[in-house]
Design an enzyme around this catalytic site. Structure first.
Site, short mmCIF file in Angstrom:
data_model
loop_
_atom_site.label_atom_id
_atom_site.label_comp_id
_atom_site.label_asym_id
_atom_site.label_seq_id
_atom_site.Cartn_x
_atom_site.Cartn_y
_atom_site.Cartn_z
N HIS A 184 -8.56 -5.29 0.37
CA HIS A 184 -8.15 -5.17 -1.14
C HIS A 184 -9.38 -5.57 -1.82
CE1 HIS A 184 -5.65 -4.38 -4.20
NE2 HIS A 184 -6.10 -5.56 -4.59
N HIS A 231 -1.53 -0.19 -7.61
CA HIS A 231 -0.45 -1.16 -7.40
C HIS A 231 0.53 -0.68 -6.70
CE1 HIS A 231 0.75 -5.50 -9.36
NE2 HIS A 231 -0.67 -5.44 -8.72
#
Length: 712
Positions: A34, A80
């Protein structure tokens, strides 16, 4: 998730010792997929990111482009995804908060949001539960902070059943003298943490986002989801504005993935500097937090500012004015080391650049995607039209966007529901620039998972063309794009191959459109028990326009309907095949997409043009259905069902009182086909081969209410 053995060996080799508990946790998060893009970074060089308008490209919290005389726009996008599956309301809400703070860290004021949402089969109750929670979270946060949500997309595909996607883009505005970057500038400056107090929410969020969702993720991973406070964010927005106006901010970075550790380390590493932090000085809302929790908590509504020593008190006074916490947590140093003290002990001592940028890249195998065979049977015209127009992907998304405040700020000239949004640039008038033609900016965003599930390269290329066509339909010219590249587990060769083809297709499409990709986000490991998601190249495109007087998608009646780009009979990736089954290769890509977009933007601005609508989800059938009103209808002839439902990119329906002028504008650029005439009947009549159907406005409106009928 723990630090991989190969990474641990690399860290030990650099440090000359075993890492402390806090160091190991920092490396685990900052070296996660990430944060470090270990699998995707080797592919991202395919994108062009420079142009005359680009001021700051990839690598900062947000990109910066020039959109007018002495007016800059910031542009960024974030995902998200995992948090929105575990807790749809808070996961989606904090996604909005994070991308807004990326805007703040560049010195800009946020003026527009675009949300692109992807869920499983709409018929599933769980998909509708996620849809309801995500939309509520976005609307709650965005409406409360006063930033309008003006664009986006909502798609449904069985591949997202166990892993929805929530991608949010934000546009901000600033003058050149207000520009701030996320790069530490000077040893001796202080680092201040401003905003909400630090708690234990969101711990390990970066590493959580870098692994597949487990079957029990909704319960076991809930602590990794942040909890937002939009009213604190609104105060932070206004405080940031005051701090930047006063020249008190030297550099800034918002606290997102990996919390304070990520933001502070990346800030100093980018400036080839170091820092020394005292973690005990961080203002906390929970007693007994240890050093690792303080460093990695992803509590929301927090910023780290580099501030000259003489301005610390002034920053603290602004923070107090807006009821925000403010902690002087450390100093920028010249030695390049990232050092943290806690309870009198040094708990982290590592080279800042090694910690922020030292993760080794992955060299993963790829399997090239196959081209689907042509194998399908066509239904009757009436069955096809009614099913496609009523399908959740092609139906009205009004249930979604009516929950968003899209007019706050008094900028929105073209609202959600049209091809692209238009916003006024009040800053030009304030600066004394002649705004007689009402210049503005335009925004479009989205992706179609059916396209990239069919053929990742062609579908991603088409995504670029479609978003640029959306802007052209409202008379705007694209100037920059940001992408959110979503994929499954890259350790699977077929998944990584599809992801790589998607990246290449999007890069080629943007390059052929002369649209620089100035920033973005990568989200991998979007796998669950339901399997990997389709490769999903969410693209947000920012444009400029000389006029806010744009044609809409609804027919005016009394004009000629033209299909710019001509007919195509390829059904690959179409909603028709999604509804009725079958396979086909993706339709042909346009020969000169940039020229088509430029010509369409010019035609959209012509006084004789009364409506423009791009052909995308559902093909020509849906574009015509969406043009129908109570007082405007059309009689249209199409050669085949394939032509009616093909979703070939780079095409648009134009209603005009000067058809010859439109044909002249596209001479040598693209085919233009006469479809028929619009009228005042409120009825759409379709002649397709030997079949004819007719539907009045009420019928079509009822078909298109699929989402609202199920959700209200």
């Amino acid at each position: 998730m723990t630090l991989a053995e190969s990474d641990r060996e690399r860290v030990v080799g650099e440090l000359g010792r075993d890492p402390t508990r806090a160091e190991a946790a920092l490396f685990e998060n900052l070296w996660s997929e990430h944060c470090a893009y270990r699998s995707s970074l080797p592919l991202l060089s395919a994108f062009d990111s420079e142009s005359e308008e680009v001021v700051i490209g990839p690598g900062d919290d947000a990109a910066v482009v020039e959109v007018g005389e002495d007016v800059y726009a910031t542009f960024g996008v974030e995902s998200h995804n995992h948090p929105s599956y575990v807790d749809p309301f808070d996961g989606a809400a904090t996604g909005v908060g994070g991308i807004v703070r990326d805007t703040l860290s560049m010195g800009a004021y946020p003026v527009a949001l675009a949300d692109c949402l992807y869920f499983g089969d709409f018929e599933r109750e769980h998909s509708r539960y996620l849809l309801e929670g995500v939309v509520e979270g976005i609307s709650h946060y965005g409406n409360a902070i006063g930033v309008p949500t003006v664009a986006g997309s909502t798609s449904f595909h069985e591949g997202y059943e166990g892993n929805p996607l929530v991608n949010v883009a934000c546009v901000g505005l600033l003058s050149p003298d207000r520009l701030v970057t996320a790069e530490a500038q000077r040893p001796g400056n202080r680092l201040l943490l401003v905003g909400n107090s630090t708690g234990r929410d969101g711990l390990g969020g970066a590493s959580f986002a870098s692994e597949d969702l487990a079957e029990d993720a909704e319960t076991e991973d809930r602590p990794a989801v942040q909890v937002g406070d939009p009213y604190a964010e609104k105060r932070l927005i206004e405080a940031n504005e005051e701090l930047v106006d006063a020249g008190l901010v030297v550099s800034a970075r918002d606290l997102g993935a990996a919390g304070l550790g990520g933001a502070s380390c990346e800030l100093v590493a980018k400036g080839h500097l170091g820092c020394r932090l005292t973690l005990d000085d961080v203002h906390q809302r929970e007693p007994g937090m240890n050093e690792t929790e303080i460093l990695l908590a992803e509590s929301q509504e927090r910023m780290v500012y580099e501030v000259a020593p003489g301005n610390v008190e002034a920053v603290a006074e602004v923070a107090e004015k807006y009821d925000l916490g403010c902690s002087d947590i450390g100093e920028v140093t010249a030695d390049g080391r990232y050092v943290c003290e806690f309870d009198g002990d040094v708990v982290v001592d590592a080279p800042a650049e090694f910690l922020a940028d030292g993760a080794p890249l992955n060299d993963l195998p790829m399997t090239e995607p196959e081209t689907p065979a042509t194998d399908y049977d066509l239904p009757a015209l009436a069955d096809a039209f009614e099913a496609v127009v009523a399908s959740p992907n092609a139906a009205s998304k009004r249930w979604v966007y009516r929950q968003y405040d899209h007019e706050v700020g008094a900028r929105t000239a073209v609202r959600p529901g049209e091809d692209g949004a238009l916003l006024a640039l009040h800053e030009l008038a304030d600066a004394g620039v002649d705004t007689a033609d009402a210049p503005g900016i335009a925004l479009a965003a989205g992706a179609n998972p059916n396209w990239t599930a069919c053929e990742p390269y062609a579908g991603a290329y088409a995504t670029a063309v479609e978003n640029a066509t959306n802007l052209a339909a409202v008379g705007a010219t694209p100037v920059a794009a940001v992408d959110c590249l979503n994929g499954g587990n890259p350790e699977k060769a077929d998944v990584y191959g599809g992801f790589g083809a998607m990246v290449e297709g999007l890069a080629d499409g943007c390059r052929d459109l002369s649209v620089p990709v100035v920033g973005g986000n990568v989200s991998l490991y979007n796998d669950s028990n339901a399997g990997p998601i389709p490769p999903t190249p969410t693209l947000a495109v920012l444009g400029t326009t000389d006029s806010l007087d744009a044609p809409g998608t609804a027919f005016a009646g009394g004009g000629t309907l033209l299909l710019v780009g001509g007919h195509d009979e390829g059904l690959g990736g179409s909603e028709l095949l999604a509804e009725f089954g079958g396979t086909d290769a993706f339709p042909d890509l346009p020969g000169d997409a940039g020229a088509v977009v430029d010509a369409l933007a010019a035609v959209a601005g012509d006084d004789h043009t009364t409506a423009v609508h791009d052909v995308s989800d559902g093909g020509l059938a849906v574009a015509l259905a969406e043009g129908l009103t109570e007082s405007a209808g059309a009689a249209v002839a199409v050669p085949s069902l394939d032509a009616l439902f093909s979703e070939a990119p780079g095409r648009a329906v134009v209603e005009t009182t000067d058809p010859e002028g439109v044909k002249a504008a596209f001479d040598g650029v693209a085919d233009v086909v006469e479809l028929g005439e619009s009228d005042a009947s409120g009825t759409l009549t379709l002649d397709v081969g030997e079949e004819t159907v007719a539907y009045d406005h009420a019928d079509v409106a009822a078909f298109r209410e699929t989402i609202a009928a199920a959700m209200d």
